[in-house]
Design an enzyme around this catalytic site. Structure first.
Site: not given
Ligand code: AMP
Ligand code: ZN
Length: 136
Positions: A98, A100
């Site tokens: 993932h 940010h």
């Protein structure tokens, strides 16, 4: 094996979603570092950026560019951190790739979100280091 971000990305667990397409889902971080802190989560599982395929990387980072620009135009952010923690030693807590996207505002006291001191190391032998890290 169950994976929290597989379940969130694929909609099996509800989340505060900003955007979704066939490759990824963008959600708000449950514990935000700033107003608007978002996570881009691919729907296909890989442990971190280091294991992700080219197609996934392309979609994730194009989305990060779009979202970062929106945070500046729509939220009044003046800068954006785009961060992918890879492996536990680098602060990764969820082992599903993932990214940010963290909007940054004037007056925020903490500028260094990496929390790595850059003052303490002796200057390395750059030539030897570059040989070790050669990418070709
Ligand atoms: P990392 O340390 O890079 O692995 O980041 C994991 C991030 O996921 C942290 O910033 C958490 O606050 C966030 N997080 C964990 N669980 C959830 C959740 N259910 N929904 C949204 N964000 C989450
Ligand atoms: Zn997963």
């Amino acid at each position: 094996m169950s994976c929290l971000f597989c379940s969130i990305a694929n909609g099996e667990i509800p989340s505060a979603t900003i955007y979704e397409d066939e490759y990824l889902r963008v959600i708000f971080d449950i514990n935000p570092a700033s107003y608007g802190h978002a996570l881009i989560i691919p729907k296909t599982h890989s442990a971190s950026l280091l294991e992700a395929d080219d197609e996934t990387l392309e979609h994730v980072f194009k989305t990060a560019r779009k979202l970062g620009n929106k945070m500046i135009s729509e939220l009044g952010a003046e800068g954006v951190n785009v961060i992918a923690n890879c492996k536990e030693a680098a602060g990764q807590t969820i082992d599903h790739f993932h990214v940010h996207v963290i909007p940054r505002y004037t007056g925020q006291p903490e500028k260094d979100v990496l929390h790595i001191s850059q003052d303490e190391l002796e200057k390395p032998d750059f030539e030897a280091l570059a040989v070790k890290l050669a990418l070709n």
